[in-house]
Design a protein around this motif. Structure first.
Motif, mmCIF file in Angstrom:
data_model
loop_
_atom_site.group_PDB
_atom_site.id
_atom_site.type_symbol
_atom_site.label_atom_id
_atom_site.label_comp_id
_atom_site.label_asym_id
_atom_site.label_seq_id
_atom_site.Cartn_x
_atom_site.Cartn_y
_atom_site.Cartn_z
ATOM 1 N N ALA A 198 70.932 27.742 64.693
ATOM 2 C CA ALA A 198 69.527 27.158 64.389
ATOM 3 C C ALA A 198 69.497 26.314 63.660
ATOM 4 O O ALA A 198 68.447 25.770 63.223
ATOM 5 N N ASN A 218 76.554 33.199 62.593
ATOM 6 C CA ASN A 218 76.652 32.451 63.633
ATOM 7 C C ASN A 218 75.187 31.862 64.368
ATOM 8 O O ASN A 218 75.044 30.750 64.529
ATOM 9 N N GLU A 219 74.258 32.800 64.321
ATOM 10 C CA GLU A 219 72.784 32.492 64.466
ATOM 11 C C GLU A 219 72.139 31.549 63.873
ATOM 12 O O GLU A 219 71.558 30.662 64.289
ATOM 13 N N GLU A 220 72.419 31.680 62.595
ATOM 14 C CA GLU A 220 71.811 30.708 61.635
ATOM 15 C C GLU A 220 72.431 29.479 61.399
ATOM 16 O O GLU A 220 71.887 28.367 61.626
#
Length: 54
Positions: A30, A25-27
């Motif tokens: 970003a 989710n973070e990747e």
């Protein structure tokens, strides 16, 4: 899965899956270069867990 040791490994992998989902989710947010690879890993790990914990 009738093999109790394999079933236990599958249960333990659920924690790893949760961590990997958060990382993916973070990747994705970003727009990182590893987002697609992480998605593939998630699908494969989720499938392995499903097999081991049936």
């Amino acid at each position: 899965m009738r093999n109790h040791a394999a079933h236990d490994i599958g249960e333990g992998l659920k924690q790893v899956l949760a961590r990997l989902k958060a990382l993916a989710n973070e990747e994705r947010a970003a727009r990182g270069p590893d987002a697609e690879a992480l998605e593939i890993a998630l699908v494969n790990l989720d499938s392995a867990i499903e097999i081991l914990t049936e």
